[in-house]
Design a protein around this motif. Structure first.
Motif, PDB file in Angstrom:
ATOM      1  N   LYS A  34       0.843  -1.196   0.000  1.00  0.00           N
ATOM      2  CA  LYS A  34       0.000   0.000   0.000  1.00  0.00           C
ATOM      3  C   LYS A  34       0.874   1.240   0.000  1.00  0.00           C
ATOM      4  N   THR A  35       0.519   2.213  -0.849  1.00  0.00           N
ATOM      5  CA  THR A  35       1.248   3.481  -0.861  1.00  0.00           C
ATOM      6  C   THR A  35       0.356   4.602  -0.345  1.00  0.00           C
ATOM      7  N   GLY A  36       1.004   5.648   0.183  1.00  0.00           N
ATOM      8  CA  GLY A  36       0.282   6.805   0.693  1.00  0.00           C
ATOM      9  C   GLY A  36       1.251   7.907   1.038  1.00  0.00           C
ATOM     10  N   SER A  37       0.788   8.891   1.808  1.00  0.00           N
ATOM     11  CA  SER A  37       1.633  10.007   2.215  1.00  0.00           C
ATOM     12  C   SER A  37       1.920   9.918   3.709  1.00  0.00           C
ATOM     13  N   ASN A  38       3.112  10.245   4.096  1.00  0.00           N
ATOM     14  CA  ASN A  38       3.511  10.173   5.502  1.00  0.00           C
ATOM     15  C   ASN A  38       3.132  11.464   6.226  1.00  0.00           C
ATOM     16  N   ASN A  39       1.824  11.765   6.179  1.00  0.00           N
ATOM     17  CA  ASN A  39       1.321  13.012   6.755  1.00  0.00           C
ATOM     18  C   ASN A  39      -0.065  12.774   7.362  1.00  0.00           C
ATOM     19  N   PRO A  40      -0.199  12.991   8.675  1.00  0.00           N
ATOM     20  CA  PRO A  40       0.874  13.272   9.623  1.00  0.00           C
ATOM     21  C   PRO A  40       1.679  12.022   9.932  1.00  0.00           C
ATOM     22  N   LYS A  41       2.887  12.211  10.440  1.00  0.00           N
ATOM     23  CA  LYS A  41       3.752  11.088  10.760  1.00  0.00           C
ATOM     24  C   LYS A  41       3.296  10.453  12.063  1.00  0.00           C
ATOM     25  N   ILE A  42       2.734   9.247  11.943  1.00  0.00           N
ATOM     26  CA  ILE A  42       2.213   8.521  13.100  1.00  0.00           C
ATOM     27  C   ILE A  42       2.743   7.091  13.034  1.00  0.00           C
ATOM     28  N   ASN A  70       1.133  12.454  -7.016  1.00  0.00           N
ATOM     29  CA  ASN A  70       1.055  11.680  -8.244  1.00  0.00           C
ATOM     30  C   ASN A  70       2.424  11.473  -8.882  1.00  0.00           C
ATOM     31  N   ILE A  71       3.303  12.440  -8.760  1.00  0.00           N
ATOM     32  CA  ILE A  71       4.668  12.266  -9.275  1.00  0.00           C
ATOM     33  C   ILE A  71       5.374  11.134  -8.519  1.00  0.00           C
ATOM     34  N   TYR A  72       5.333  11.190  -7.184  1.00  0.00           N
ATOM     35  CA  TYR A  72       5.981  10.163  -6.369  1.00  0.00           C
ATOM     36  C   TYR A  72       5.356   8.791  -6.632  1.00  0.00           C
ATOM     37  N   THR A  73       4.019   8.760  -6.691  1.00  0.00           N
ATOM     38  CA  THR A  73       3.321   7.493  -6.900  1.00  0.00           C
ATOM     39  C   THR A  73       3.651   6.911  -8.267  1.00  0.00           C
ATOM     40  N   PHE A  74       3.670   7.756  -9.281  1.00  0.00           N
ATOM     41  CA  PHE A  74       3.944   7.276 -10.645  1.00  0.00           C
ATOM     42  C   PHE A  74       5.328   6.641 -10.744  1.00  0.00           C
ATOM     43  N   PHE A  75       6.348   7.322 -10.267  1.00  0.00           N
ATOM     44  CA  PHE A  75       7.703   6.782 -10.403  1.00  0.00           C
ATOM     45  C   PHE A  75       7.894   5.545  -9.532  1.00  0.00           C
ATOM     46  N   PHE A  76       7.228   5.500  -8.389  1.00  0.00           N
ATOM     47  CA  PHE A  76       7.301   4.291  -7.577  1.00  0.00           C
ATOM     48  C   PHE A  76       6.685   3.113  -8.334  1.00  0.00           C
ATOM     49  N   LEU A  77       5.533   3.331  -8.960  1.00  0.00           N
ATOM     50  CA  LEU A  77       4.889   2.272  -9.725  1.00  0.00           C
ATOM     51  C   LEU A  77       5.714   1.886 -10.953  1.00  0.00           C
ATOM     52  N   LEU A  78       6.300   2.872 -11.597  1.00  0.00           N
ATOM     53  CA  LEU A  78       7.062   2.632 -12.817  1.00  0.00           C
ATOM     54  C   LEU A  78       8.228   1.684 -12.567  1.00  0.00           C
ATOM     55  N   ASP A  89      -9.865   6.264  -4.973  1.00  0.00           N
ATOM     56  CA  ASP A  89     -10.324   7.626  -5.259  1.00  0.00           C
ATOM     57  C   ASP A  89      -9.516   8.290  -6.367  1.00  0.00           C
ATOM     58  N   MET A  90      -9.889   9.539  -6.671  1.00  0.00           N
ATOM     59  CA  MET A  90      -9.241  10.265  -7.765  1.00  0.00           C
ATOM     60  C   MET A  90      -7.843  10.774  -7.394  1.00  0.00           C
ATOM     61  N   ASP A  91      -7.516  10.793  -6.103  1.00  0.00           N
ATOM     62  CA  ASP A  91      -6.265  11.394  -5.638  1.00  0.00           C
ATOM     63  C   ASP A  91      -5.037  10.875  -6.385  1.00  0.00           C
ATOM     64  N   THR A  92      -4.989   9.543  -6.570  1.00  0.00           N
ATOM     65  CA  THR A  92      -3.808   8.937  -7.187  1.00  0.00           C
ATOM     66  C   THR A  92      -4.108   8.306  -8.538  1.00  0.00           C
ATOM     67  N   LEU A  93      -5.318   8.453  -9.050  1.00  0.00           N
ATOM     68  CA  LEU A  93      -5.670   7.782 -10.298  1.00  0.00           C
ATOM     69  C   LEU A  93      -4.828   8.239 -11.489  1.00  0.00           C
ATOM     70  N   PRO A  94      -4.508   9.528 -11.643  1.00  0.00           N
ATOM     71  CA  PRO A  94      -3.668   9.897 -12.795  1.00  0.00           C
ATOM     72  C   PRO A  94      -2.353   9.114 -12.831  1.00  0.00           C
ATOM     73  N   ALA A  95      -1.683   9.012 -11.687  1.00  0.00           N
ATOM     74  CA  ALA A  95      -0.426   8.258 -11.638  1.00  0.00           C
ATOM     75  C   ALA A  95      -0.664   6.776 -11.869  1.00  0.00           C
ATOM     76  N   ALA A  96      -1.660   6.239 -11.193  1.00  0.00           N
ATOM     77  CA  ALA A  96      -1.929   4.807 -11.277  1.00  0.00           C
ATOM     78  C   ALA A  96      -2.353   4.395 -12.686  1.00  0.00           C
ATOM     79  N   LYS A  97      -3.226   5.175 -13.296  1.00  0.00           N
ATOM     80  CA  LYS A  97      -3.719   4.844 -14.641  1.00  0.00           C
ATOM     81  C   LYS A  97      -2.586   4.918 -15.670  1.00  0.00           C
ATOM     82  N   THR A  98      -1.759   5.952 -15.561  1.00  0.00           N
ATOM     83  CA  THR A  98      -0.640   6.106 -16.502  1.00  0.00           C
ATOM     84  C   THR A  98       0.344   4.946 -16.368  1.00  0.00           C
ATOM     85  N   ALA A  99       0.689   4.591 -15.131  1.00  0.00           N
ATOM     86  CA  ALA A  99       1.620   3.481 -14.910  1.00  0.00           C
ATOM     87  C   ALA A  99       1.033   2.163 -15.397  1.00  0.00           C
ATOM     88  N   ALA A 100      -0.249   1.962 -15.184  1.00  0.00           N
ATOM     89  CA  ALA A 100      -0.893   0.727 -15.632  1.00  0.00           C
ATOM     90  C   ALA A 100      -0.871   0.611 -17.152  1.00  0.00           C
TER      91      ALA A 100
END
Length: 369
Positions: A34-42, A70-78, A89-100
């Motif tokens: 699972k990917t996400g953002s480290n905000n807040p750091k918990i 989306n930049i971070y997510t895309f390169f991680f997926l790539l 949700d739509m938050d990461t779909l541009p990166a996810a769809k492009t990588a797919a």
């Protein structure tokens, strides 16, 4: 072992749906990351399934947050190996769809919200139009679609001509049967979830002025209006009757549900996303043996009415909410009825009964091989 990557925008600390989807995918034989953002750091709670990759993004909110996410997510997926992407949700779909597309792998879109209809965008026409265009561009062409309510299924079909499957946000079945409290000296009103505008929280706090001091409101969570709600509580001299717990991992919610007599799931009519919402808190309350007070909206009100698990209000004025809370807590005939209907509904509205549709991802993975 086949691998699926679930992409999100959050830190996964409170994301019970992603947790349940992770369990279901692992049962199908997938390795899950699972990917996400480290905000807040918990610090991550122990013993959660799957691996995580949380990005330390340079921005915490706004357009630049979504851009860098989306930049971070895309390169991680790539540069990752996977057999399937599950985009939340739509938050990461541009990166996810492009990588797919680049890697010729199937992608599942899991819409927890109808993003362009979020209340936060109601008065921001340009931002709303941007998200609408992004939905029109990126959503078509996914291999499989899920969303959380019948109303959102219809909305996606009506606006984008896309066929979404219903995957409601039911909780995992508990081992014990939870029976509603019949009477209590201290009457606990519970809200759990995000503290954002339009959730009826201001009205709920103001409703305490119309209830005697035996009533106490417990608000579990945090959000954009946390400080406003605390200030309202202070201005009303209600600090002793309103308890803000702050953020709580979903594994610990049962501690606050234990003595609650009624659970709040109220939304103002602030756009189609709220109107067709079916929040997981409704089913969490039911699973915990807590009667629900909700709106007369198609999906929320429909569930509560059909299963006879709470009360439905047409209006959100504090006096009206107070009268419904009092009825829910003090009408022993109603509560005896709920002692019968809530356990029955809790047995029906479980993730174990809902997750079967996820098996369809196996077909799309096999097709891509």
């Amino acid at each position: 072992m086949k691998k699926v990557i679930i992409t999100t925008s959050n830190n996964l600390y409170f994301d019970n749906r992603v947790h349940k989807i992770t369990l279901a995918l692992m049962e199908l034989g997938f390795e899950v990351l699972k990917t996400g953002s480290n905000n807040p750091k918990i610090s991550k709670p122990q013993n959660r399934p799957g691996r995580e990759k949380l990005f330390n993004l340079p921005f915490k909110k706004g357009p630049l947050f979504y851009f860098f996410l989306n930049i971070y997510t895309f390169f991680f997926l790539l540069f990752s190996r996977f057999n399937l992407i599950w985009a939340v949700d739509m938050d990461t779909l541009p990166a996810a769809k492009t990588a797919a597309l680049i890697k010729r792998k199937p992608i599942v879109f899991d819409g927890h919200e109808y993003f362009s209809e979020l209340p936060e965008l109601t008065d921001r026409k340009i931002i709303k139009e941007i998200w609408t265009k992004m939905e029109q561009f990126f959503l078509p062409g996914c291999n499989l679609y899920f969303t959380v309510s019948p109303g959102l299924v219809k909305l996606y079909k009506q606006n984008l001509n896309l066929d979404f499957r219903l995957l409601r946000n039911f909780p995992l079945r508990r081992h014990e049967i939870n029976i509603p409290i019949l009477m209590a000296e201290e009457k606990v009103i519970l809200y759990q979830g995000v503290l954002n505008k339009g959730r009826g929280l201001e009205q709920a706090i103001k409703a305490l002025a119309f209830l005697d001091k035996s009533y106490r409101l417990v608000i579990v969570g945090r959000g954009d209006i946390t400080e406003e709600l605390m200030q309202l509580t202070k201005s009303m001299n209600m600090e002793k009757r309103v308890n803000f717990t702050g953020p709580v991992p979903f594994e610990e919610l049962h501690k606050f549900q234990k003595n609650a007599m009624v659970g709040l799931a109220l939304h103002e009519n602030m756009g189609l996303n709220y109107f067709h919402a079916l929040p997981n808190r409704i089913f969490d309350y039911i699973q915990a043996g807590i009667p629900v007070l909700t709106n007369n909206f198609p999906d929320m009100g429909g569930i509560v009415q059909k299963s006879e698990t709470g009360l439905i209000t047409e209006r959100l004025e504090p006096e009206v909410i107070a009268s419904f809370i009092k009825e829910a807590c003090e009408n022993t005939d109603l509560r005896r009825t709920w002692q019968q209907t809530l356990p029955k509904a809790a047995n029906q509205f479980t993730w174990e009964n809902e997750k079967e549709g996820i098996k369809e991802v196996l077909h799309h993975v096999r097709q891509s091989e």
